[in-house]
Motif scaffolding. Structure first.
Motif, PDB file in Angstrom:
ATOM      1  N   TYR A 124      10.798   6.057  16.405  1.00  0.00           N
ATOM      2  CA  TYR A 124      10.766   6.913  16.964  1.00  0.00           C
ATOM      3  C   TYR A 124       9.807   7.193  18.148  1.00  0.00           C
ATOM      4  CZ  TYR A 124      15.109   7.887  13.550  1.00  0.00           C
ATOM      5  OH  TYR A 124      15.815   7.471  12.652  1.00  0.00           O
ATOM      6  N   VAL A 149      14.357  11.571  22.223  1.00  0.00           N
ATOM      7  CA  VAL A 149      13.667  10.714  21.332  1.00  0.00           C
ATOM      8  C   VAL A 149      15.189   9.367  20.969  1.00  0.00           C
ATOM      9  CG1 VAL A 149      12.658  10.548  19.165  1.00  0.00           C
ATOM     10  CG2 VAL A 149      12.809  12.454  19.816  1.00  0.00           C
ATOM     11  N   GLU A 153      15.600   6.077  19.349  1.00  0.00           N
ATOM     12  CA  GLU A 153      15.712   5.224  18.258  1.00  0.00           C
ATOM     13  C   GLU A 153      15.790   3.614  18.036  1.00  0.00           C
ATOM     14  OE1 GLU A 153      17.496   7.228  14.372  1.00  0.00           O
ATOM     15  OE2 GLU A 153      19.310   6.382  15.901  1.00  0.00           O
ATOM     16  N   ASP A 196      18.780  10.889  20.359  1.00  0.00           N
ATOM     17  CA  ASP A 196      18.298   9.219  21.298  1.00  0.00           C
ATOM     18  C   ASP A 196      19.677   9.311  22.760  1.00  0.00           C
ATOM     19  OD1 ASP A 196      17.834   7.090  22.260  1.00  0.00           O
ATOM     20  OD2 ASP A 196      17.873   5.696  20.652  1.00  0.00           O
TER      21      ASP A 196
END
Length: 833
Positions: free
Chosen positions: A643, A629, A631, A560
């Motif tokens: 996500y 990604v 979070e 993240d």
């Protein structure tokens, strides 16, 4: 018998805490002559138990406390009050002093609950586990007890009995517990394996000291181990360490728990509870927090919304060894948290104090568990830490000692210089004014105290602020540089010259006040289970607001990119561009800003290294967006995904930034005048290392696998693996299109690209690692069966064609040699035989 006068006169305050019942208070009364005379009368025992006076002789030196600790010649005895058999105690083991190469003192190595149990001839020390529980009113409780039998850590012969009607006691000799190889109290297995430890050398192991206090016993012992691979002093074939074991009496009545929610960051205690109405075993987590309670006489005021003082405030003492000039700033950092506790309904909930002088209280000690202390350590370690000790039954924090290492000031100086010197005259130079360093110490003090209150790092905090808002004096004066002081949002590297009055560091922020209120505000009349929907509602009131977001610290792979260390703002590219602009202002002034008559260029080298390190951080902040990604923790009653992949356009923007700022040789860092002052070689390797570190980060297996998965799930909306690889190749090898000469730095980088592609052709599968409670993120990759290897082969083939075509158009000798070499390397990779 020589008796040490102790804090036994504090019985009333201890009773108030609920640790001891009135009958047990007799433990803390001074011994009278009559009791000693009775205790000394012979009373032989067929089990070999001797009269008290034959064991604890007149020559004994006694340290009175939780257990009286007697020293008779070289023997140590515990006199255990019979009322304390069956009570639970927490043993916390730490390495106090280490061999060179192992690390530094203060690190916790084991924590376990113990229970002393008396048998006819023996005293047993049993290990109690709270990892698996069930209420004793439930049928499953018997099964839990049967599968959780308490092991015996050590068995002691009873040496004597103190037959006193008020407070009978049992005497055991304690030496062997600390001088023999009791592994639970000694060197951890990871060190034994790493350094090939074969045995304990008893001749070189001994008890340094045992001190008894009203609620705890502190034992220090030196252990020497025979080692086949010691980290230092290899000719000795051994390792010596000093271990401190703290044994703390747990409260008779555990504090009411408060259950954890991952949407609010908190240190926790975990249990598997088989007594829940679940069709599976379930782990429950509850907060580590201080016992802050409303006084009964203030309950109505509290419920009307008035601020009240807690029954017992959190008090921190500042070590006597702390340099006097820094004490006020450390205290301010502690009491900065008062505003957060006011959000929870308490005033004066956390207080900083000076310890009493030895003349005022000769018995006062920072090792007494009743006192939490900011301990000042004369150490070259550039750090500070805020550990705590908590009750595994409830999460109640019993005490905390903040370790403040002297050399943290060098760390603060370096950060402040490299992140603010371009706009801040106070940060220029190698020694700051006292008030400037004091403000930095206050900042670190606040951060470390936050840990001792139960708060972990909130690395997802700083992303809440738009980057350009960090250039606003009005905005930063009100909100600081991040919503949480628990983020690693050190100093404002975004601010540019002309941004007058802008704040340069965070304060106790919106998130901090929210988290403390969520964790500490009492909810009268509710059980821990009944509190859950109320706590959930408090979270839902701020759902979706980035100011109240918690983002986990990430170890290993940064998945993240919005929860990174040392970053600021909501756009890593823009923030890093501002940061680099300031670094470009610092470099030409480094000689002047580090100048001191009569000194060599050590500080100049250090500060240039800080510039390089800061630049490297910016490259990490940006490159971690590729294959990233986001979070954002949610529950079923919240809409949206937890996500989400970083948008394609932003990943492409990050790639363009890296090509421009890093992969194109950063000439502004190559100040020949600087290098002539402090090094005979190293500038080429330095740039290569930064470039290769970032290149390998982009081409890590986890990031590449997430690019493949993003395309699989989201199709054309994704930044695909093939697109990323092509963009990377076109930037790294841009000289091929026009036959331009390739400088030394670019030649190194291009070879590194080939090396990394070769690695991808042969990389072993990568397994998903344990997550350490959410801290470590990793992506499983079956490399041989993934698209990674296919794309890597395609890249090598495309490169080979472009290189062969460019060789004939390249007139520069070194560039041509380089291209001929890498063409052959690619051929060997594609055709290894």
């Amino acid at each position: 018998m020589k008796l040490k006068i102790t804090q036994r006169i504090l019985v009333l305050s201890i009773l108030f805490l609920g640790f001891l019942q009135p009958a047990e208070a007799q433990l803390f009364k001074k011994k009278n002559k009559k009791t000693e005379q009775n205790a000394g009368k012979p009373s032989g025992d067929k089990n070999g138990i001797k009269p008290y006076s034959k064991v604890i002789t007149k020559e004994a030196e006694t340290d009175a406390g939780l257990f009286d600790v007697h020293t008779v010649e070289d023997k140590k005895y515990y006199e255990i009050p019979d009322s304390l058999f069956g009570r639970e105690m927490l043993m916390v083991s730490r390495i106090a002093k280490t061999a060179s190469g192992i690390g530094f003192g203060g690190g916790k190595i084991n924590t376990q609950v113990l229970r002393w149990e008396k048998k006819p001839k023996k005293v047993l020390l049993r290990v109690v586990s709270y990892d698996v529980v069930a209420a004793d009113s439930l049928p499953v409780h018997e099964a839990v007890v049967n599968s959780n039998f308490e092991p015996v850590l050590y068995a002691f012969d009873i040496k004597a009995l103190k037959k006193d009607s008020l407070y009978p006691a049992t005497v055991i000799e304690i030496n062997d517990l600390f001088t023999k190889d009791v592994k639970a109290l000694g060197m951890p297995n990871r060190y034994r394996q790493r350094y090939k430890v074969s045995r304990l050398d008893g001749d070189r192991s001994y008890i340094e000291s045992i001190r008894s206090y009203p609620l705890n016993i502190e034992a220090r012992h030196v252990k020497t181990y025979a080692a086949g691979n010691p980290p230092s002093n290899g000719s000795l074939g051994s390792i010596s360490i000093e271990i401190n074991n703290s044994m703390i009496l747990l409260p008779r009545e555990p504090m009411k728990r408060r259950y954890y929610d991952q949407r609010v960051g908190w240190f926790t205690t975990d249990q598997v509870d088989y007594g829940l109405n679940e069709q599976r075993s379930k782990t429950v987590q509850f907060l580590d927090r201080w016992r802050l309670e409303v006084k009964e006489e203030d309950r109505e005021k509290f419920e009307r919304g008035e601020l009240v003082e807690p029954k017992k405030p959190i008090v921190y003492y500042v070590d006597r060894a702390t340099p006097k000039e820094w004490v006020p700033f450390i205290k301010q950092g502690i009491e900065d948290w008062q505003v957060a506790f006011e959000a929870a309904g308490f005033k004066n909930a956390i207080i900083a104090k000076d310890p009493p002088s030895p003349e005022e209280d000769p018995e006062w000690s920072p090792e007494d568990v009743r006192y939490s202390v900011v301990r000042y350590l004369a150490s070259p370690i550039p750090n500070a830490s805020g550990p705590h000790v908590s009750d595994p039954r409830s999460g109640e924090i019993l005490e905390s000692d903040i370790n403040w290492y002297h050399n943290v000031m060098s760390l603060l100086r370096n950060w402040y210089f490299v992140q603010t010197a371009a706009i801040n005259p106070d940060a220029r130079g190698v020694a700051f004014k006292e008030e400037v360093m004091g403000r930095l110490i206050r900042f670190v003090s606040s951060h470390e105290v936050g840990h001792t209150l139960g708060l972990p790092h909130n690395m997802g905090s700083s992303v809440a602020y738009p980057v350009d808002s960090l250039r606003s004096a009005a905005f930063t004066e009100e909100f600081g540089t991040a919503p949480s002081i628990m983020d690693y949002a050190r100093f404002n590297y975004v601010a540019q010259p002309g941004d007058e009055g802008v704040a340069l560091m965070p304060n106790i922020g919106i998130y901090d006040k929210y988290a403390i209120e969520w964790g500490y505000r009492p909810i009268p009349g509710k059980t821990a289970e009944e509190e859950k929907p109320i706590l959930d509602q408090w979270i839902m009131e701020h759902a979706g607001d980035p100011l109240y977001r918690f983002g986990h610290q990430q170890l290993g792979d940064v998945v993240d990119p919005s929860s990174q260390t040392e970053d600021l703002g909501d756009d890593a590219v823009k923030a890093s561009e501002y940061g680099i602009a300031n670094l470009k202002r610092i470099v030409p002034n480094l000689i002047e800003w580090t100048r001191e008559a009569g000194k060599n260029y050590e500080d100049l080298e250090t500060m240039y290294g800080q510039v390089v390190g800061q630049f490297r951080r910016y490259m990490g902040h940006v490159s971690n967006n590729i294959g990233g990604v986001y979070e954002n923790y949610k529950t079923y009653d919240q809409e949206g995904a937890v996500y989400t992949h970083v948008p394609k356009a932003h990943q492409q923007k990050c790639m363009a930034f890296l090509q421009e700022q890093l992969f194109e040789t950063p000439e502004w860092m190559l100040e020949k005048e600087l290098f002539e002052k402090f090094e005979y070689s190293g500038s080429v390797e330095r740039i290569r290392a930064i470039q290769v570190r970032t290149l390998n980060n982009i081409l890590s297996l986890g990031k590449l696998a997430r690019l493949v998965e993003n395309q699989t799930l989201n199709g054309n909306q994704a930044y695909t693996l093939a697109e990323m690889m092509e963009d990377l190749r076109n930037g790294l090898w841009s000289e091929l299109r026009y036959g331009r000469s390739i400088d030394t730095y670019r030649r190194n980088l291009q070879k590194a690209h080939i090396d990394r592609l070769q690695y991808l052709m042969t990389a072993e599968n990568q397994r998903k690692l344990s997550d350490f409670g959410g801290y470590r993120k990793s992506t499983a990759v079956t490399t041989s069966q993934s698209d990674i290897r296919s794309v890597a082969r395609a890249e090598l083939n495309a490169l080979q064609r472009s290189i062969r075509s460019a060789i004939g158009r390249t007139s520069d000798d070194m560039s041509r040699y380089h291209l001929q070499d890498v063409a052959e390397r690619i051929n060997q990779i594609l055709n290894p035989s």
